[in-house]
Design a protein around this motif. Structure first.
Motif, mmCIF file in Angstrom:
data_model
loop_
_atom_site.group_PDB
_atom_site.id
_atom_site.type_symbol
_atom_site.label_atom_id
_atom_site.label_comp_id
_atom_site.label_asym_id
_atom_site.label_seq_id
_atom_site.Cartn_x
_atom_site.Cartn_y
_atom_site.Cartn_z
ATOM 1 N N THR A 265 0.547 -1.182 -0.243
ATOM 2 C CA THR A 265 -0.013 -0.059 -0.097
ATOM 3 C C THR A 265 0.818 1.513 -0.204
ATOM 4 O OG1 THR A 265 -1.267 -1.452 1.095
ATOM 5 C CG2 THR A 265 -1.792 0.843 0.812
ATOM 6 N N HIS A 266 1.963 1.185 0.892
ATOM 7 C CA HIS A 266 2.900 2.524 0.929
ATOM 8 C C HIS A 266 3.179 2.756 -0.691
ATOM 9 C CE1 HIS A 266 6.503 4.691 2.954
ATOM 10 N NE2 HIS A 266 7.310 3.314 1.944
ATOM 11 N N LYS A 268 1.794 1.808 -3.297
ATOM 12 C CA LYS A 268 0.615 2.277 -4.119
ATOM 13 C C LYS A 268 1.307 3.303 -3.668
ATOM 14 C CE LYS A 268 -3.407 3.113 -5.207
ATOM 15 N NZ LYS A 268 -4.532 4.272 -5.155
ATOM 16 N N ALA A 369 1.302 11.164 1.258
ATOM 17 C CA ALA A 369 0.440 10.140 2.218
ATOM 18 C C ALA A 369 0.788 9.985 3.373
ATOM 19 C CB ALA A 369 0.441 9.173 0.970
ATOM 20 N N LEU A 373 -1.649 10.048 6.594
ATOM 21 C CA LEU A 373 -2.006 8.971 7.511
ATOM 22 C C LEU A 373 -1.471 8.850 8.792
ATOM 23 C CD1 LEU A 373 -0.948 5.894 5.419
ATOM 24 C CD2 LEU A 373 -3.006 6.025 6.010
ATOM 25 N N ILE A 378 -6.284 9.640 5.988
ATOM 26 C CA ILE A 378 -6.639 10.497 4.744
ATOM 27 C C ILE A 378 -8.536 10.145 4.334
ATOM 28 C CG2 ILE A 378 -4.530 9.282 3.814
ATOM 29 C CD1 ILE A 378 -6.350 7.168 1.872
#
Ligand code: MEV
Length: 427
Positions: A265-266, A268, A369, A373, A378
């Motif tokens: 996810t990081h 992404k 992001a 976070l 977010i």
């Protein structure tokens, strides 16, 4: 030209374009490319891909505030996800306060591979291929003479045995690998042509048969890198002090460095930034994605592509490195008018400069992001833009999209069900 354009996001689309022309960032012709007649674009698409019956449009936006290697850069991003462009611009503003991004990239070198099977004497085949290395390099170079004139061409040739002890599921093979400097071109056509030209000679030297002859998208010799340093005072958000946000960002990075679910996810989030630039400039984002994720797993474990730490002066330091075999010339880019405008907005970079900029945008996206976070989460920033997509999806007329989105946000009902009810006058 300055990349700081305060209030740019509050302007209408026409005013934004006027600003870009007035500041010298784009010419009227560049802008005309962005607003091409749909019929012409559709007709061109019909020549590029098979069975075309329509177009799929993506928003083409400009991220502001980027300072990369001391140069002001307005970044074109083609992306459908709300908040990404705003987040990149926000992070770039934080980073420019501490001097901006430092970015660089390797020369554009990519591997081509030829798979050889069925040799009677494997050692002799390997020796024969290596013994004719110079001839093979010459034949590859001759397959694309204009590349040499531009300073590129084949750089190295290696032969690698695979599966020397085959079992029921694997076959023994030799892999002939050619490293090619494709200069500013993406290079797939160049390298694939070279591989196909070499294959018959490889067969006669090895006594085997060739199977695959193709470029590798694992561009580990063509890495782009960006670093940035952020003063903690820039990071304060809501109830969180700057140093607290800094330390929480490092903790969030450590999570991604240690856990594959989080790392994906990081990464992404990083690719949100990288892909926006890659798509806008007409490059092959599937190739970049495939190479990036393989690189993230190069240690044998999939990890974060970026690192974040605190330096001795207490500043947050971020670094990103990933394969970025991007092109800035070649027919497939030139055939896309919006890609030409993207490159014009970037100041006509060469392939290495473009890779550095894409890495800087990926790092900015990652910073934004992580900052969101570890502070508010977010959703707060995301929901207002998402509410506009919900309003559009529910069929709101364009002049009512903002009003409906605000109402959905204020009431806390950001769903198409509620948006449709409002449009039917039932809310
Ligand atoms: C969403 O598109 C990207 C993020 O999930 C990235 C991340 O979690 O680091 C916000």
């Amino acid at each position: 030209m300055r990349a700081r354009l305060p209030g740019f996001h509050r302007k209408s689309m026409g005013e934004r374009l006027r600003t870009l022309i007035e500041t010298g960032a784009l010419t009227r012709d560049d802008v005309a490319n962005l607003r091409g007649e749909l019929d012409d674009v559709l007709a061109a698409a019909d020549h590029r891909v098979e069975n075309v019956v329509g177009l799929h449009a993506l928003p083409w936006a400009v991220a502001t505030n980027f300072l990369v290697n001391g140069r002001e850069v307005l970044v074109p991003m083609a992306i459908e996800e709300p908040s990404v462009v705003a987040a990149a611009s926000h992070a770039a503003k934080l980073v420019r306060a501490s001097g901006g991004f430092a970015a660089d990239a390797d020369p554009h070198r990519v591997w081509g591979q030829i798979q050889v099977v069925g040799c009677r004497d494997w050692d002799a085949a390997e020796q024969a291929l290596l013994g004719h290395r110079e001839r093979l390099l010459e034949v590859a170079a001759a397959a694309h003479p204009t590349l040499a004139r531009r300073g590129g061409g084949p750089r190295a040739l290696a032969v690698r045995p695979l599966n020397p002890e085959p079992d029921t599921e694997t076959s023994r093979m030799l892999i002939v690998e050619l490293l090619v400097d494709t200069r500013d071109a993406m290079g797939a056509n160049v390298v694939n042509t070279m591989m196909e030209r070499l294959a018959p000679i490889v067969e006669s030297l090895s006594g085997g048969q060739t199977v695959c002859r193709i470029l590798s998208n694992y561009a580990d010799q063509c890495l782009g890198r960006a670093t940035c340093t952020v003063d903690p005072d820039q990071l304060a958000a809501g109830a969180f002090s700057g140093p607290a946000v800094r330390d929480r960002i490092v903790l969030a990075y450590q999570f991604a460095a240690s856990d594959v679910r989080r790392a994906v996810t990081h990464n992404k989030g990083i690719m949100n930034g990288v892909d926006g630039v890659v798509v806008a400039t007409g490059n092959d984002w599937r190739a970049v994605e495939a190479g990036a994720h393989a690189y993230a797993a190069r240690s044998g474990r999939y990890r974060s592509l970026s690192t974040w730490r605190v330096d001795q002066a207490g500043r947050l330091v971020g670094r990103l490195e990933l394969p970025l075999a991007l092109g800035t010339v070649g027919p497939s880019i030139q055939a896309q008018p919006t890609a030409r405008t993207a490159l014009a907005l970037l100041g006509h970079p060469d392939a290495r400069a473009l890779a550095g900029i894409a890495a800087a945008v990926g790092l900015a996206q990652n910073l934004a992001a992580l900052k969101a976070l570890v502070t508010d989460g977010i959703q707060r920033g995301h929901m207002r833009l998402h509410a506009r997509s919900v309003a559009l999806a529910a069929g709101a007329p364009l002049d009512q999209v903002d009003a409906l989105a605000n109402l959905l946000m204020d009431r806390g009902w950001v769903t198409t069900h509620h948006a449709r009810a409002w449009l039917r006058g039932r809310l």
